[in-house]
Write an enzyme that holds these catalytic residues in place. Structure first.
Site, mmCIF file in Angstrom:
data_model
loop_
_atom_site.group_PDB
_atom_site.id
_atom_site.type_symbol
_atom_site.label_atom_id
_atom_site.label_comp_id
_atom_site.label_asym_id
_atom_site.label_seq_id
_atom_site.Cartn_x
_atom_site.Cartn_y
_atom_site.Cartn_z
ATOM 1 N N LYS A 140 11.943 -11.071 33.560
ATOM 2 C CA LYS A 140 11.555 -9.664 33.615
ATOM 3 C C LYS A 140 10.037 -9.626 33.549
ATOM 4 O O LYS A 140 9.430 -10.017 32.540
ATOM 5 C CB LYS A 140 12.173 -8.866 32.464
ATOM 6 C CG LYS A 140 11.765 -7.392 32.483
ATOM 7 C CD LYS A 140 12.282 -6.631 31.268
ATOM 8 C CE LYS A 140 11.788 -5.180 31.310
ATOM 9 N NZ LYS A 140 12.176 -4.432 30.079
ATOM 10 N N THR A 165 12.579 -3.267 23.751
ATOM 11 C CA THR A 165 11.481 -2.532 23.131
ATOM 12 C C THR A 165 11.704 -1.033 23.233
ATOM 13 O O THR A 165 11.461 -0.285 22.269
ATOM 14 C CB THR A 165 10.147 -2.898 23.808
ATOM 15 O OG1 THR A 165 10.029 -4.310 23.867
ATOM 16 C CG2 THR A 165 8.978 -2.325 23.049
ATOM 17 N N TYR A 171 2.805 -11.401 18.174
ATOM 18 C CA TYR A 171 1.869 -11.287 17.060
ATOM 19 C C TYR A 171 1.332 -12.625 16.562
ATOM 20 O O TYR A 171 0.129 -12.789 16.408
ATOM 21 C CB TYR A 171 2.459 -10.504 15.879
ATOM 22 C CG TYR A 171 1.434 -10.249 14.800
ATOM 23 C CD1 TYR A 171 0.403 -9.330 15.002
ATOM 24 C CD2 TYR A 171 1.452 -10.952 13.605
ATOM 25 C CE1 TYR A 171 -0.570 -9.123 14.038
ATOM 26 C CE2 TYR A 171 0.489 -10.758 12.635
ATOM 27 C CZ TYR A 171 -0.520 -9.843 12.858
ATOM 28 O OH TYR A 171 -1.484 -9.652 11.903
ATOM 29 N N ILE A 211 14.478 -3.516 35.878
ATOM 30 C CA ILE A 211 14.896 -3.101 34.542
ATOM 31 C C ILE A 211 13.990 -1.940 34.182
ATOM 32 O O ILE A 211 12.804 -2.112 33.910
ATOM 33 C CB ILE A 211 14.817 -4.251 33.526
ATOM 34 C CG1 ILE A 211 15.714 -5.402 33.993
ATOM 35 C CG2 ILE A 211 15.240 -3.770 32.145
ATOM 36 C CD1 ILE A 211 15.683 -6.624 33.099
ATOM 37 N N TYR A 251 11.273 -12.558 29.258
ATOM 38 C CA TYR A 251 10.549 -11.296 29.374
ATOM 39 C C TYR A 251 9.065 -11.583 29.157
ATOM 40 O O TYR A 251 8.641 -11.874 28.036
ATOM 41 C CB TYR A 251 11.077 -10.307 28.335
ATOM 42 C CG TYR A 251 10.544 -8.895 28.434
ATOM 43 C CD1 TYR A 251 9.741 -8.473 29.483
ATOM 44 C CD2 TYR A 251 10.866 -7.962 27.450
ATOM 45 C CE1 TYR A 251 9.283 -7.177 29.568
ATOM 46 C CE2 TYR A 251 10.406 -6.658 27.515
ATOM 47 C CZ TYR A 251 9.613 -6.272 28.572
ATOM 48 O OH TYR A 251 9.149 -4.983 28.635
ATOM 49 N N ARG A 276 2.263 -6.689 25.031
ATOM 50 C CA ARG A 276 2.933 -6.464 23.744
ATOM 51 C C ARG A 276 2.994 -7.717 22.881
ATOM 52 O O ARG A 276 2.899 -7.638 21.664
ATOM 53 C CB ARG A 276 4.348 -5.922 23.975
ATOM 54 C CG ARG A 276 4.396 -4.482 24.455
ATOM 55 C CD ARG A 276 5.824 -3.968 24.468
ATOM 56 N NE ARG A 276 5.912 -2.602 24.953
ATOM 57 C CZ ARG A 276 5.789 -1.517 24.197
ATOM 58 N NH1 ARG A 276 5.554 -1.657 22.904
ATOM 59 N NH2 ARG A 276 5.902 -0.318 24.724
#
Length: 295
Positions: free
Chosen positions: A163, A46, A109, A203, A135, A140
């Site tokens: 992550k 991202t 989304y 990360i 992740y 998000r």
């Protein structure tokens, strides 16, 4: 265990002023990150504006970083999308262009069910022999990977780690212990807490400019010197706040490395825009106060 490296930076993708990918700056930045202490680099995450770059650009960027850092540094490819077929195509390209591992979010989304999340990761798992880093970033993607779903993903042979950008250290440590997966902090403000709890690595975004201090923090935790690690965590707080605390992390990190002369242009791609003049001034003041940039 650190399949994906102990200290990785989610690298920004530099663009020229005309909006094309600046591969020369990408190579220079990747070398800088390694020199600052990274043993892994994440490309097309991202922070790398992956939703706004194309498959051929991702492939060339991966090749560029691989050549720049050599064979001993792990290069992780972000392959996230809300379209499983597109994700699988990115997985195939990453495997062909030198990736050592794959970073995969839940599809964003369209908010799939937990069964849909598992099916998405199964499709990635079937496409490549590369290790997979899940992740989890519900802020998000719009979906949280439920504990039961994480348990199911952990049973996939090539799912090796997570992550964690959920903001919930306690739940993350519990899941790490329960699943046996490697755990990686995905939030710079929580790096110390995750590492003290037994995580495998971080990360980072702030690592674009604070590689040496973050490396020292990780060394201190590994040595059991938590007092020193706490001092370093406190010393990192101004940089964490300047880059990740108030605005869009990708554009702030890009502005910071531009101020340090590491990339040609701070330009992002729409829909991201450059920080305001006030925000840029705040970033530069923080870099100066941290001893990273001369006035």
């Amino acid at each position: 265990m650190s399949t994906f490296g102990r200290f990785s930076v989610a690298m920004v993708t530099p663009f020229h002023a005309d909006g094309s990918v600046d591969y020369e700056s990408a190579a220079r930045l990747a070398k800088h990150l390694v020199d600052s202490g990274c043993d892994a680099i994440l490309v097309s995450g991202t922070t790398g504006e992956a939703p706004a770059t194309h498959l051929d650009e991702k492939a060339q960027l991966l090749q560029t970083v691989r050549r720049a850092v050599g064979p001993d540094i792990k290069v992780i490819a972000g392959v996230s999308s809300n379209d499983t077929a597109h994700t699988v195509a990115m997985v195939r390209s990453a495997a062909q262009n030198g990736a050592d591992g794959l970073l995969v979010t839940a599809p964003y989304y369209n908010r799939p069910s937990q069964d849909g999340i598992v099916a998405h990761f199964q499709a990635v798992h079937e496409e490549s022999d590369l290790p997979i880093l899940v992740y989890d970033i519900p802020g998000r993607t719009g979906v949280h990977i439920a504990p039961e779903t994480m348990d199911r993903l952990a049973r996939l042979e090539r799912v090796r780690g997570v992550k964690d950008a959920t903001g919930n250290v306690s739940a993350g440590i519990q899941a790490m212990r329960r699943t046996g997966l490697e755990w990686y902090s995905g939030d710079d403000a929580l790096n110390f807490f995750f590492m003290a709890g037994g995580a495998s690595g971080v990360i980072s975004v702030v690592g674009h400019v604070e590689g040496k201090r973050i490396s020292a923090l990780l060394d201190a935790v590994a040595a059991g010197d938590l007092a020193r690690a706490r001092e370093l965590d406190a010393a990192l707080e101004p940089s964490n706040r300047a880059i990740m605390g108030a605005g869009q992390g990708a554009t702030y990190a890009k502005q910071a490395v531009y101020a340090l002369g590491l990339i040609e242009s701070p330009r992002p791609r729409l829909p991201l825009v450059e920080p305001s003049e006030t925000e840029i001034a705040d970033i530069c003041r923080a870099l100066v106060s941290q001893g990273l940039l001369q006035e």
